[in-house]
Design a protein around this motif. Structure first.
Motif, PDB file in Angstrom:
ATOM      1  N   GLY A 182      -2.722   4.498  -3.747  1.00  0.00           N
ATOM      2  CA  GLY A 182      -2.731   3.827  -5.089  1.00  0.00           C
ATOM      3  C   GLY A 182      -1.429   3.030  -5.397  1.00  0.00           C
ATOM      4  O   GLY A 182      -1.246   2.532  -6.358  1.00  0.00           O
ATOM      5  N   ARG A 183      -0.255   3.181  -4.454  1.00  0.00           N
ATOM      6  CA  ARG A 183       0.981   2.918  -4.815  1.00  0.00           C
ATOM      7  C   ARG A 183       1.474   2.840  -3.221  1.00  0.00           C
ATOM      8  O   ARG A 183       1.363   3.604  -2.451  1.00  0.00           O
ATOM      9  CB  ARG A 183       1.535   3.820  -5.608  1.00  0.00           C
ATOM     10  CG  ARG A 183       2.051   5.113  -5.297  1.00  0.00           C
ATOM     11  CD  ARG A 183       2.943   5.855  -6.287  1.00  0.00           C
ATOM     12  NE  ARG A 183       4.456   5.086  -6.244  1.00  0.00           N
ATOM     13  CZ  ARG A 183       5.338   5.068  -6.920  1.00  0.00           C
ATOM     14  NH1 ARG A 183       5.228   5.366  -8.138  1.00  0.00           N
ATOM     15  NH2 ARG A 183       6.403   4.515  -6.635  1.00  0.00           N
ATOM     16  N   GLY A 184       2.902   2.295  -3.322  1.00  0.00           N
ATOM     17  CA  GLY A 184       3.514   2.293  -1.963  1.00  0.00           C
ATOM     18  C   GLY A 184       4.342   3.799  -2.228  1.00  0.00           C
ATOM     19  O   GLY A 184       4.861   4.547  -2.811  1.00  0.00           O
ATOM     20  N   MET A 185       4.660   4.133  -0.781  1.00  0.00           N
ATOM     21  CA  MET A 185       5.340   5.539  -0.745  1.00  0.00           C
ATOM     22  C   MET A 185       6.500   5.531   0.084  1.00  0.00           C
ATOM     23  O   MET A 185       7.232   6.441  -0.052  1.00  0.00           O
ATOM     24  CB  MET A 185       4.233   6.460   0.197  1.00  0.00           C
ATOM     25  CG  MET A 185       2.969   6.822  -0.522  1.00  0.00           C
ATOM     26  SD  MET A 185       3.678   8.151  -2.133  1.00  0.00           S
ATOM     27  CE  MET A 185       1.816   8.522  -2.596  1.00  0.00           C
TER      28      MET A 185
ATOM     29  N   GLY B 142       5.292  -4.887  10.082  1.00  0.00           N
ATOM     30  CA  GLY B 142       5.118  -3.321   9.816  1.00  0.00           C
ATOM     31  C   GLY B 142       5.288  -2.869   8.683  1.00  0.00           C
ATOM     32  O   GLY B 142       4.411  -2.110   8.161  1.00  0.00           O
ATOM     33  N   ARG B 143       6.526  -3.116   7.710  1.00  0.00           N
ATOM     34  CA  ARG B 143       6.359  -2.738   6.476  1.00  0.00           C
ATOM     35  C   ARG B 143       5.172  -3.008   5.427  1.00  0.00           C
ATOM     36  O   ARG B 143       4.668  -2.131   4.788  1.00  0.00           O
ATOM     37  CB  ARG B 143       7.662  -3.015   5.647  1.00  0.00           C
ATOM     38  CG  ARG B 143       9.017  -2.339   6.187  1.00  0.00           C
ATOM     39  CD  ARG B 143      10.086  -2.169   5.151  1.00  0.00           C
ATOM     40  NE  ARG B 143       9.394  -1.519   4.131  1.00  0.00           N
ATOM     41  CZ  ARG B 143      10.034  -1.620   2.741  1.00  0.00           C
ATOM     42  NH1 ARG B 143      10.964  -2.775   2.555  1.00  0.00           N
ATOM     43  NH2 ARG B 143       9.316  -0.967   1.964  1.00  0.00           N
ATOM     44  N   VAL B 144       4.786  -4.376   5.657  1.00  0.00           N
ATOM     45  CA  VAL B 144       3.638  -4.603   4.731  1.00  0.00           C
ATOM     46  C   VAL B 144       2.357  -3.929   5.354  1.00  0.00           C
ATOM     47  O   VAL B 144       1.612  -3.492   4.255  1.00  0.00           O
ATOM     48  CB  VAL B 144       3.412  -6.077   5.067  1.00  0.00           C
ATOM     49  CG1 VAL B 144       2.153  -6.582   4.418  1.00  0.00           C
ATOM     50  CG2 VAL B 144       4.540  -7.091   4.283  1.00  0.00           C
TER      51      VAL B 144
ATOM     52  N   MET C  49       5.501  -3.558  -3.200  1.00  0.00           N
ATOM     53  CA  MET C  49       6.550  -3.086  -2.045  1.00  0.00           C
ATOM     54  C   MET C  49       7.874  -3.333  -2.565  1.00  0.00           C
ATOM     55  O   MET C  49       8.055  -4.493  -2.620  1.00  0.00           O
ATOM     56  CB  MET C  49       6.096  -3.462  -0.915  1.00  0.00           C
ATOM     57  CG  MET C  49       6.875  -3.128   0.480  1.00  0.00           C
ATOM     58  SD  MET C  49       6.425  -3.706   1.893  1.00  0.00           S
ATOM     59  CE  MET C  49       6.597  -5.407   1.555  1.00  0.00           C
ATOM     60  N   THR C  50       8.850  -2.398  -2.632  1.00  0.00           N
ATOM     61  CA  THR C  50      10.401  -2.714  -2.893  1.00  0.00           C
ATOM     62  C   THR C  50      10.897  -3.052  -1.717  1.00  0.00           C
ATOM     63  O   THR C  50      10.625  -2.664  -0.459  1.00  0.00           O
ATOM     64  CB  THR C  50      10.944  -1.719  -3.554  1.00  0.00           C
ATOM     65  OG1 THR C  50      10.643  -0.308  -2.735  1.00  0.00           O
ATOM     66  CG2 THR C  50      10.634  -1.332  -5.011  1.00  0.00           C
ATOM     67  N   ILE C  51      11.800  -4.066  -1.642  1.00  0.00           N
ATOM     68  CA  ILE C  51      12.621  -4.396  -0.539  1.00  0.00           C
ATOM     69  C   ILE C  51      13.927  -4.373  -0.610  1.00  0.00           C
ATOM     70  O   ILE C  51      14.567  -4.717  -1.715  1.00  0.00           O
ATOM     71  CB  ILE C  51      12.351  -6.054  -0.168  1.00  0.00           C
ATOM     72  CG1 ILE C  51      10.746  -6.204   0.068  1.00  0.00           C
ATOM     73  CG2 ILE C  51      12.939  -6.611   0.893  1.00  0.00           C
ATOM     74  CD1 ILE C  51      10.317  -7.717   0.179  1.00  0.00           C
ATOM     75  N   GLN C  52      14.547  -3.798   0.230  1.00  0.00           N
ATOM     76  CA  GLN C  52      16.226  -3.251  -0.021  1.00  0.00           C
ATOM     77  C   GLN C  52      17.216  -4.188   0.226  1.00  0.00           C
ATOM     78  O   GLN C  52      16.820  -4.922   1.478  1.00  0.00           O
ATOM     79  CB  GLN C  52      16.379  -1.914   0.612  1.00  0.00           C
ATOM     80  CG  GLN C  52      17.777  -1.417   0.193  1.00  0.00           C
ATOM     81  CD  GLN C  52      17.737  -0.010   0.840  1.00  0.00           C
ATOM     82  OE1 GLN C  52      16.974   0.792   0.991  1.00  0.00           O
ATOM     83  NE2 GLN C  52      18.988   0.242   1.395  1.00  0.00           N
TER      84      GLN C  52
END
Length: 558
Positions: free
Chosen positions: A200-203, A187-189, A161-164
């Motif tokens: 199979g990946r973050g969206m 919530g993001r996690v 998960m990318t964090i901005q």
């Protein structure tokens, strides 16, 4: 010979996609050829910030600065390395680029309203509003083509998960101290875990991944074709101009408007790195493995000239080496931790050697200058338990994520005293004890008399606003103590093909090669091997990609 196109773009990072989307929006039939099996190059792994002075996103918020200030700033930073024509083209075209993508494509931006330039003491330095970043993007909007998007790199994400940077990152950093931050991060996690189970990946795409995804969506909407896993082995010339490419299978693809080289520079080209990189054997690149100098070799075969005269050959960043349980070994970029209050960088003698809170490029420059030839080019970032749990260190995450696994793996060194820590690292104990004592005495007053941490807006932004009187300075007091070894690394190359203001590749005599363009790290940096602000890799990549695509389609020059 196989199907003709108007324009061929070699490479699919920010520069290549910008060229492809711009040319297609101007009516050209475009194909992007990528040697990797995925789209995005090193851009997809990046933080995604874009330096574009005068951009309309920030101007709409009321930021109104002297239009001559960015040029004065670059003149002060670059000195004799200033290429007036290319710098002028960049400054004119960068706002046009941002406006074009906003108005005509799926690439939309948020403004970096409070992000200052690195060297705030120089004339013309910006205090905010010169940067933009792609808005977060829902990966589902790519449909089945999401499989083509390169996934974010493991080291700089949380379970992918990318964090901005900005509000998103602050929420994760303060989740144990704020109910609102805890709710945001949780919530993001949870949404990310759902996406992993379903896709199979973050969206929820952010940073460089969002930039690439938005450019991909734009390219697909405009009919740009993608060919992945395809190697270009030569450029084809017709009637004195570059007019196509030869592929590894022997087929030839022609393009009436020419070819844009944007294949990622030469961070994995061993021979050219040995020719240009200081301490090359110790250097760790953060670039994707496919960035191996193919663009430069293709251009040289038709008369292109590689410019190695830049001040530094690459965009430096200190990195640590992460060894995962599955055997994977990868570098971690130390971008944000160095500037936080309560960490210092030291050499093997235990002494500090730089202002740790200045730019990451500066940190490596100072390390290379301070370590004598014949000694390993390395340093250690040293902190205490309070720092580790509040901010993390390298790949070690802040609380509540556990840290002891990284000690067992040898990544994180620790000691019950400063002397113990020094011995665990191979640092001179007496030197480190004296350095920490001197640091603590001044830090108790919020001062850094040796290197002046926290004295510019850029440094203060890297710090912690909850720490006073200096957000960049705090003592190192609470045992146990920790350290991570860092070595010279880089995001990508600054040296590259000589190009003009229209992104055309130049020969050794300075004449443009008809039909051949280069952008991104395939081209020599417009900033001459300096790092004047965050986003100075992607800003020029997008801008000169935009310039190349527009020139190929219309002949317009900036």
């Amino acid at each position: 010979m196989t199907g003709d196109r108007d324009l061929i773009v070699v490479g699919s990072g920010a520069a290549g996609l910008a060229a492809a989307v711009t040319a297609a929006a101007h009516g050209l039939d475009v194909v992007v050829i990528e040697r990797a099996g995925t789209i995005g190059g090193t851009t997809a792994w990046s933080g995604g910030w874009i330096w574009a002075p005068g951009n309309p996103v920030c101007a709409r918020t009321g930021i109104d600065e002297d239009p001559g200030a960015p040029r004065r700033y670059l003149e002060a930073v670059l000195g004799n390395h200033l290429d007036a024509a290319r710098v002028g083209a960049f400054l004119r075209a960068a706002p046009q680029m941002v406006g074009f993508f906003e108005e005509r494509t799926a690439l939309q931006f948020e403004g970096g309203l409070a992000i200052p330039d690195t060297y705030g003491h120089l004339p013309g330095a910006g205090q905010g509003g010169r940067s933009v970043i792609a808005k977060p993007f829902d990966g589902r909007k790519l449909g089945r083509d999401i499989r083509l998007l390169r996934k974010p790199v493991r080291e700089t994400t949380f379970l992918g998960m990318t964090i901005q940077s900005g509000a998103d990152l602050r929420a994760f950093m303060t989740m144990t101290r704020s109910a609102r931050s805890f709710a945001h991060a949780t919530g993001r996690v949870l949404r990310h875990m759902r996406d992993l189970a379903l896709h199979g990946r973050g969206m929820d795409l952010r940073n460089g991944n969002a930039l690439v995804a938005r450019l991909m969506r734009s390219a697909l909407d405009l009919g740009v074709a993608f060919r992945t896993g395809v190697e270009v082995t030569a450029l084809e010339r017709r009637a004195g101009r570059v007019a196509g490419v030869r592929l590894a299978d022997g087929s030839v693809l022609m393009a009436g408007a020419g070819v844009v080289l944007a294949s990622g520079g030469y961070p994995h080209d061993a021979a050219r790195r040995a020719e240009s990189f200081p301490r090359n054997a110790e250097h760790r690149t953060l670039a994707v493995p496919e960035a191996a100098g193919n663009g430069a070799r293709l251009a040289e075969a038709v008369g292109g000239h590689v410019d190695l005269s830049v001040a530094r050959p690459a965009a430096f960043c200190p990195v640590s080496t992460v060894r995962w349980p599955d055997g994977r070994v990868a570098p971690f970029p130390h971008i944000i931790d160095r500037g936080k209050p309560g960490v210092i960088g030291v050499l093997a003698d235990g002494r500090r050697f730089c202002n740790e809170g200045l730019g990451y490029h500066d940190y490596v420059n100072e390390m290379l200058a301070a370590v004598p030839e014949g000694q390993r080019a390395r340093s250690w970032l040293v902190c205490d338990l309070r720092f580790l749990r509040r901010y993390g260190l390298g790949v070690v995450r802040p609380a509540p994520v556990p840290w002891r696994q990284w000690v067992r793996r040898g990544y994180l060194k620790t000691g019950r005293s400063i002397e113990d820590l020094a011995r665990a690292c191979g640092i001179d104990p007496a030197g480190l004890v004296a350095t920490v004592a001197a640091w603590n005495a001044a830090a108790a007053r919020g001062e850094d008399p040796a290197f002046c941490r926290g004295t510019t807006p850029y440094m203060r932004l890297q710090g912690d606003p909850e720490v006073t009187p200096n957000p960049c300075v705090a003592p190192i007091l609470r045992a146990p103590f920790f350290a991570v070894e860092v070595v010279p690394g880089s995001f990508g190359t600054f040296a590259g093909l000589a190009t003009d203001a229209a992104a055309r590749v130049l020969d050794a005599g300075g004449a443009p090669i008809p039909g051949l363009y280069a952008a991104g790290t395939d081209a020599a940096s417009v900033f001459g091997g300096f790092y004047p602000a965050g986003g100075i890799n992607l800003g020029p990549a997008l801008t000169f990609g935009f310039i190349a695509g527009r020139h190929a389609a219309t002949g317009e020059t900036p």
